[in-house]
Design a protein around this motif. Structure first.
Motif, PDB file in Angstrom:
ATOM      1  N   ALA A  10       0.953  -0.955   0.356  1.00 24.68           N
ATOM      2  CA  ALA A  10       0.356  -0.353  -0.171  1.00 24.68           C
ATOM      3  C   ALA A  10       0.421   1.393  -0.174  1.00 24.68           C
ATOM      4  CB  ALA A  10      -0.477  -0.047   1.718  1.00 24.68           C
ATOM      5  N   HIS A  11       1.728   1.235  -0.004  1.00 23.30           N
ATOM      6  CA  HIS A  11       2.800   2.412  -0.059  1.00 23.30           C
ATOM      7  C   HIS A  11       2.901   2.929  -1.064  1.00 23.30           C
ATOM      8  CE1 HIS A  11       6.783   4.631   0.240  1.00 23.30           C
ATOM      9  NE2 HIS A  11       6.521   4.956   1.719  1.00 23.30           N
ATOM     10  N   PRO A  12       2.918   5.088  -0.726  1.00 23.00           N
ATOM     11  CA  PRO A  12       2.496   5.601  -2.442  1.00 23.00           C
ATOM     12  C   PRO A  12       3.495   4.650  -3.243  1.00 23.00           C
ATOM     13  CG  PRO A  12       1.866   6.704  -0.461  1.00 23.00           C
ATOM     14  CD  PRO A  12       2.702   5.363  -0.149  1.00 23.00           C
ATOM     15  N   GLU A  13       4.809   4.486  -2.743  1.00 26.15           N
ATOM     16  CA  GLU A  13       5.311   4.333  -4.284  1.00 26.15           C
ATOM     17  C   GLU A  13       5.579   3.467  -4.934  1.00 26.15           C
ATOM     18  OE1 GLU A  13       8.032   6.146  -5.071  1.00 26.15           O
ATOM     19  OE2 GLU A  13       7.629   7.661  -4.001  1.00 26.15           O
ATOM     20  N   ILE A  14       4.240   2.251  -4.776  1.00 17.02           N
ATOM     21  CA  ILE A  14       4.466   1.152  -5.020  1.00 17.02           C
ATOM     22  C   ILE A  14       2.705   1.181  -5.260  1.00 17.02           C
ATOM     23  CG2 ILE A  14       4.403  -1.331  -4.655  1.00 17.02           C
ATOM     24  CD1 ILE A  14       6.122  -0.785  -2.287  1.00 17.02           C
ATOM     25  N   HIS A  15       1.832   1.315  -4.277  1.00 15.49           N
ATOM     26  CA  HIS A  15       0.305   1.189  -5.022  1.00 15.49           C
ATOM     27  C   HIS A  15      -0.001  -0.003  -5.313  1.00 15.49           C
ATOM     28  CE1 HIS A  15      -3.754   2.978  -5.746  1.00 15.49           C
ATOM     29  NE2 HIS A  15      -3.813   3.645  -4.830  1.00 15.49           N
ATOM     30  N   TYR A  16       0.020  -0.527  -4.357  1.00 13.07           N
ATOM     31  CA  TYR A  16      -0.416  -1.982  -5.393  1.00 13.07           C
ATOM     32  C   TYR A  16      -0.237  -2.585  -6.769  1.00 13.07           C
ATOM     33  CZ  TYR A  16      -3.354  -1.685  -1.138  1.00 13.07           C
ATOM     34  OH  TYR A  16      -3.630  -1.287   0.338  1.00 13.07           O
ATOM     35  N   ASN A  17       1.216  -1.949  -6.852  1.00  9.22           N
ATOM     36  CA  ASN A  17       1.898  -2.130  -8.766  1.00  9.22           C
ATOM     37  C   ASN A  17       0.920  -1.636  -9.662  1.00  9.22           C
ATOM     38  OD1 ASN A  17       3.176  -3.172 -10.671  1.00  9.22           O
ATOM     39  ND2 ASN A  17       2.919  -5.235 -10.387  1.00  9.22           N
ATOM     40  N   THR A  18      -0.437  -1.267  -9.526  1.00  6.64           N
ATOM     41  CA  THR A  18      -1.251  -0.731 -10.044  1.00  6.64           C
ATOM     42  C   THR A  18      -0.613   0.521 -11.136  1.00  6.64           C
ATOM     43  OG1 THR A  18      -2.287   1.190  -8.822  1.00  6.64           O
ATOM     44  CG2 THR A  18      -3.087  -0.658  -8.247  1.00  6.64           C
ATOM     45  N   THR A  19      -1.365   0.377 -12.148  1.00  6.54           N
ATOM     46  CA  THR A  19      -1.470   1.749 -13.429  1.00  6.54           C
ATOM     47  C   THR A  19      -2.094   2.612 -13.638  1.00  6.54           C
ATOM     48  OG1 THR A  19      -2.547   0.154 -15.080  1.00  6.54           O
ATOM     49  CG2 THR A  19       0.434  -0.573 -15.222  1.00  6.54           C
ATOM     50  N   ARG A  20      -1.458   3.761 -13.188  1.00  6.63           N
ATOM     51  CA  ARG A  20      -2.278   4.964 -13.130  1.00  6.63           C
ATOM     52  C   ARG A  20      -1.998   6.253 -13.712  1.00  6.63           C
ATOM     53  NH1 ARG A  20      -1.283   6.069  -7.238  1.00  6.63           N
ATOM     54  NH2 ARG A  20       0.583   5.018  -7.555  1.00  6.63           N
ATOM     55  N   PRO A  21      -2.874   6.850 -14.315  1.00  7.45           N
ATOM     56  CA  PRO A  21      -1.940   8.248 -15.096  1.00  7.45           C
ATOM     57  C   PRO A  21      -1.265   9.082 -14.150  1.00  7.45           C
ATOM     58  CG  PRO A  21      -4.165   7.351 -15.681  1.00  7.45           C
ATOM     59  CD  PRO A  21      -3.631   7.105 -14.211  1.00  7.45           C
ATOM     60  N   THR A  22      -0.738  10.310 -14.679  1.00 11.24           N
ATOM     61  CA  THR A  22      -0.232  11.351 -13.562  1.00 11.24           C
ATOM     62  C   THR A  22      -1.186  12.025 -13.075  1.00 11.24           C
ATOM     63  OG1 THR A  22       0.163  12.259 -15.557  1.00 11.24           O
ATOM     64  CG2 THR A  22       1.448  10.926 -15.038  1.00 11.24           C
ATOM     65  N   GLU A  23      -1.197  12.733 -12.184  1.00 14.10           N
ATOM     66  CA  GLU A  23      -1.829  13.625 -11.375  1.00 14.10           C
ATOM     67  C   GLU A  23      -2.226  14.437 -11.850  1.00 14.10           C
ATOM     68  OE1 GLU A  23      -0.874  14.225  -7.070  1.00 14.10           O
ATOM     69  OE2 GLU A  23      -1.290  11.994  -6.772  1.00 14.10           O
ATOM     70  N   GLY A  24      -3.243  15.477 -11.989  1.00 12.46           N
ATOM     71  CA  GLY A  24      -3.563  16.873 -12.526  1.00 12.46           C
ATOM     72  C   GLY A  24      -4.728  16.497 -13.771  1.00 12.46           C
ATOM     73  N   ALA A  25      -5.266  17.915 -14.007  1.00 14.11           N
ATOM     74  CA  ALA A  25      -6.329  17.466 -14.985  1.00 14.11           C
ATOM     75  C   ALA A  25      -6.363  17.132 -16.378  1.00 14.11           C
ATOM     76  CB  ALA A  25      -6.901  18.539 -15.028  1.00 14.11           C
ATOM     77  N   HIS A  26      -4.938  17.495 -17.033  1.00 13.54           N
ATOM     78  CA  HIS A  26      -4.854  16.267 -18.275  1.00 13.54           C
ATOM     79  C   HIS A  26      -4.043  14.752 -17.673  1.00 13.54           C
ATOM     80  CE1 HIS A  26      -6.682  19.805 -19.807  1.00 13.54           C
ATOM     81  NE2 HIS A  26      -6.093  20.823 -19.525  1.00 13.54           N
ATOM     82  N   GLY A  27      -3.812  14.428 -16.362  1.00 12.23           N
ATOM     83  CA  GLY A  27      -2.964  13.034 -16.855  1.00 12.23           C
ATOM     84  C   GLY A  27      -3.805  12.333 -17.119  1.00 12.23           C
ATOM     85  N   TRP A  28      -4.699  11.947 -17.732  1.00 10.23           N
ATOM     86  CA  TRP A  28      -5.471  11.073 -18.347  1.00 10.23           C
ATOM     87  C   TRP A  28      -5.050  10.724 -19.737  1.00 10.23           C
ATOM     88  CZ3 TRP A  28      -9.127  11.797 -22.056  1.00 10.23           C
ATOM     89  CH2 TRP A  28      -9.342  12.501 -22.286  1.00 10.23           C
ATOM     90  N   ALA A  29      -5.070  12.328 -20.310  1.00  4.38           N
ATOM     91  CA  ALA A  29      -4.829  12.668 -21.875  1.00  4.38           C
ATOM     92  C   ALA A  29      -3.337  12.437 -22.150  1.00  4.38           C
ATOM     93  CB  ALA A  29      -5.069  13.518 -22.432  1.00  4.38           C
TER      94      ALA A  29
END
Length: 260
Positions: A131-150
């Motif tokens: 659960a550590h933020p550097e690992i976050h369950y090895n999930t794939t996530r966009p970067t933070e921010g309004a346009h992170g998903w794009a």
């Protein structure tokens, strides 16, 4: 009824191929999860030895993942199934006609099943550190921010197309065919180092789903389906058209016979 019979016949004849595909994605998610903890968790002695530089730590993860892919691609089991381990790769090969529809469906089912099993297994085995933020369950996530998903979607499209191009080019090259597994492993390792900060470096809908479902976090999971599937299917189709126009003299690669 006829297609159901094809599915049953494919299962009878090629179930070993499907087991290899499930085991391959299980191994990939397991190794990448353990490597994330070993190289990124602040309590890890190796992570402390490498220092706080995130890109140096990503080199360690990239090497672990890349070497695993190389080992699986050249193993007797990988050669049996063709070492797809990825629904997007299977979709691309299906588009090229290198795998039948019934086998492709079983491949995809096996890949998603293996990823889900590995995702839940790693969630429980690595729970104290996962659960550590550097690992976050090895999930794939966009970067933070309004346009992170794009940004993440664009990155996934680019690297997925790049991986499929490397795979198809090497398999159709008389000179580099034997190096296809090594080239794919190197490409994945490179992507882990340079691209993972943008999207988590998925390339693989099954890999992303397995980690996300286990972690209970899948709000932006659609990115990791749309990007790889669209990019690899499109790249395969464009490559097919390119080869039809240029008609290269070398023989096409020999894929595992999964037709029925």
């Amino acid at each position: 009824m006829a297609f159901a019979a094809q599915l049953f016949q494919a299962l009878r004849h090629n179930w070993r191929h499907y087991m290899v595909e499930a085991a391959g994605i299980m191994a990939f998610l397991t190794v990448s999860s353990v490597a994330s903890v070993v190289f990124h968790h602040p309590d890890s002695a190796l992570a402390r030895a490498l220092g706080p530089s995130a890109w140096v730590q990503r080199i360690g993860v990239g090497l672990a993942v890349g070497l695993l892919i190389v080992a699986m691609a050249y193993s007797p089991w990988g050669k049996r199934s063709g070492a797809h381990f990825n629904p997007a790769v299977t979709l691309g090969f299906w588009q090229l006609g290198h795998i039948g529809t019934a086998d492709a469906l079983w491949y995809v089912l096996a890949q998603f099943s293996g990823a889900l099993l590995a995702g839940f297994g790693m969630f429980w085995l690595l729970k104290p550190w996962f659960a550590h933020p550097e690992i976050h369950y090895n999930t794939t996530r966009p970067t933070e921010g309004a346009h992170g998903w794009a940004l993440a979607l664009g990155a996934e499209l680019l690297i997925s197309a790049g991986l499929m191009l490397v795979l198809l080019w090497s398999l159709h090259s008389a000179r580099f065919k034997q190096w296809a597994g090594a080239l794919v492993g190197f490409t994945l390792a490179l992507f882990v180092v340079v691209e993972s900060p943008l999207s988590g470096m998925s390339l693989n809908p099954a890999r992303s789903l397995g980690a996300a479902v286990a972690a209970g976090s899948g709000s932006e999971l659609w990115l990791y389906f749309l990007g790889p599937l669209l990019a690899m299917w499109t790249t395969a189709e464009l490559y097919r058209r390119y080869r039809e126009r240029h008609r290269p003299s070398e023989r096409p690669p020999q894929y595992p016979d999964t037709s029925n």
